[in-house]
Design an enzyme around this catalytic site. Structure first.
Site, PDB file in Angstrom:
ATOM      1  N   GLU A 110       0.745  -1.202  -0.071  1.00  0.00           N
ATOM      2  CA  GLU A 110      -0.228   0.061  -0.154  1.00  0.00           C
ATOM      3  C   GLU A 110       0.844   1.186  -0.061  1.00  0.00           C
ATOM      4  OE1 GLU A 110      -2.598  -0.021   3.374  1.00  0.00           O
ATOM      5  OE2 GLU A 110      -3.048  -2.145   3.066  1.00  0.00           O
ATOM      6  N   CYS A 123       3.054   8.649   1.539  1.00  0.00           N
ATOM      7  CA  CYS A 123       3.473   7.667   2.415  1.00  0.00           C
ATOM      8  C   CYS A 123       3.692   6.268   1.888  1.00  0.00           C
ATOM      9  CB  CYS A 123       2.239   7.768   3.523  1.00  0.00           C
ATOM     10  SG  CYS A 123       2.356   6.429   4.729  1.00  0.00           S
ATOM     11  N   CYS A 130       5.514  -6.942   7.671  1.00  0.00           N
ATOM     12  CA  CYS A 130       6.442  -6.526   8.380  1.00  0.00           C
ATOM     13  C   CYS A 130       6.821  -7.640   9.486  1.00  0.00           C
ATOM     14  CB  CYS A 130       5.696  -5.385   9.246  1.00  0.00           C
ATOM     15  SG  CYS A 130       6.917  -4.290  10.245  1.00  0.00           S
ATOM     16  N   CYS A 134       4.313  -5.522  16.070  1.00  0.00           N
ATOM     17  CA  CYS A 134       3.587  -4.499  16.788  1.00  0.00           C
ATOM     18  C   CYS A 134       2.401  -4.840  17.146  1.00  0.00           C
ATOM     19  CB  CYS A 134       3.720  -3.329  16.615  1.00  0.00           C
ATOM     20  SG  CYS A 134       5.387  -2.525  16.204  1.00  0.00           S
ATOM     21  N   CYS A 137      -0.871  -3.446  15.119  1.00  0.00           N
ATOM     22  CA  CYS A 137      -0.779  -2.840  13.906  1.00  0.00           C
ATOM     23  C   CYS A 137      -1.255  -4.005  12.878  1.00  0.00           C
ATOM     24  CB  CYS A 137       0.853  -2.627  13.710  1.00  0.00           C
ATOM     25  SG  CYS A 137       1.185  -2.183  11.902  1.00  0.00           S
ATOM     26  N   CYS A 353      -1.778   1.883   7.772  1.00  0.00           N
ATOM     27  CA  CYS A 353      -0.938   1.063   7.142  1.00  0.00           C
ATOM     28  C   CYS A 353      -1.545  -0.497   7.282  1.00  0.00           C
ATOM     29  CB  CYS A 353       0.407   1.360   7.356  1.00  0.00           C
ATOM     30  SG  CYS A 353       0.901   1.197   9.229  1.00  0.00           S
TER      31      CYS A 353
END
Ligand code: SAH
Length: 364
Positions: A110, A123, A130, A134, A137, A353
């Site tokens: 994205e 952005c 990832c 976290c 997220c 995100c």
């Protein structure tokens, strides 16, 4: 009796790998120059080609009207301008655009264009998924697949630039999309150097913010790189016990190392560090958390960016109550810490995100 209906066979797109041509973004000017020379064209055509793509909004070689027709054909046979396809393009009521791009190997990433007056901010994502995990997220829920290439980083920027009004260009970059930017530092720095070229996208280092979960060695490396990038560190908690819970990678690094590296970044570059703090209702937004945060940042020339949590379906967190958020801000301000609450942009298109990618991959 049930009727049998015979359905046409639809070829599985996965069985025939697409022919993948390198893009202009994957080639350094030297390599493109050599390719041109080997075919009897002047090397300066490389500059023209890059200009067409970076600032001329060309999406095919055929549009590059000042190149000889023969060269345009040769280029089309050997390269493509873009390598990713746009799977979704969403436009929010506040004119935030979000692109869901599909990579040549079938992954989704994205990127977002945030627009406000004369400011046009891209952005971008740095990884597929990832690996930081976290807990609040959406990007890291399925781990990390791979780093994005220099070409894929630049393609996001150029595609977003092409969405700005024709008399405008990108003014800022925030590296706050999917992935951990410092885990893909080499490619990122190469892409940002190209994005900073005056005849290209022209986005200077001071207009670029790199957000990190806090990888101390990489923060130091970035400091020594000697560019004026702005560093944002995702702190999210005022002590190690709570941070270990919210940001699991903290167990390995610890906040002390991260803050020391951020101090080094400030000393080396002279650029004030921003600490991001995702505000999770009841979890890290209570008066004692604010006081601890003050203790941690006192004496540091730091700025705090509070990000009220954006809902991610299925995750057990809450946005903060207004009164808790106000109290938190007051405590920081009274202690002389500069603090801002990040404005919510593109909320009607899931601009935070990893959310759109997740929605799409969950549908499939
Ligand atoms: N890996 C980098 C970039 C992540 S995205 C980092 O950790 O900084 C940029 C910021 O958005 C980070 O501070 C991240 O923690 C935060 N973020 C991620 N998901 C969020 C959500 N659902 N709500 C609010 N902030 C979020």
């Amino acid at each position: 009796m049930t009727a049998t209906v015979s359905l046409p066979t639809i070829p599985d797109p996965g069985t025939t790998p697409p022919v993948v041509q390198p893009t202009v973004f994957d080639l350094s000017p030297d390599i493109l120059g050599d390719w041109l020379k080997a075919r009897g064209h002047p090397a300066m055509r490389a500059r023209q080609i890059r200009r067409w793509v970076h600032t001329g909004r060309a999406t095919t070689f055929a549009e590059m009207s000042d190149l000889p027709a023969g060269l345009r054909t040769e280029l089309t046979e050997s390269f493509s301008v873009f390598r990713m396809s746009i799977e979704r393009h969403l436009i929010a009521t506040d004119d935030t655009h979000k692109l869901l791009l599909k990579t040549h190997d079938g992954h989704f990433i994205e990127c977002v264009l945030i627009q406000e007056d004369d400011r046009h901010t891209a952005c971008i994502s740095t990884q597929v998924g990832c690996g930081m995990g976290c807990v609040f997220c959406a990007s890291g829920l399925n781990g990390v697949e791979r780093n994005l290439t220099v070409g894929e980083l630049l393609e996001q920027l150029v595609r977003l630039r092409n969405l700005t009004p024709t008399d405008r260009r990108l003014t800022h970059i925030v590296v706050m999309g999917m992935g951990e930017p410092l885990a893909n530092l080499e490619n990122l720095l190469e892409a940002l150097a190209i994005a900073g070229e005056k005849n290209g996208l022209g986005i200077g280092a001071r207009h670029v913010t790199i957000s990190t979960v806090g990888l101390p060695a990489k923060i130091r490396k970035l400091a020594e790189h000697g560019k004026q990038y702005h560093l944002a560190v995702s702190l999210h908690a005022p002590n190690d016990v709570l941070r270990n819970e919210i940001v699991p990678t903290n167990e390995k690094t610890g906040m002390h190392e991260i803050l020391a590296a951020a101090d080094y970044f400030f000393e080396t570059t002279g650029r004030q560090v921003t600490y991001e703090y995702v505000v999770l209702g009841q979890l890290n937004d209570q008066p004692q958390h604010a006081k601890q945060l003050v203790g941690l940042l006192r004496g540091r020339k730091a700025h705090v960016n509070l990000i009220p949590w954006n809902d991610v379906t299925g995750l057990p967190f809450h946005r903060p109550d207004d009164s808790d958020l106000t109290g938190f801000i007051e405590t920081l301000r009274h202690s002389g810490i500069s603090v801002k609450v990040r404005k919510r942009k593109g909320s009607d298109i899931d601009a935070a995100c990893g959310q759109l990618r997740r929605a799409v991959t969950n549908d499939k």
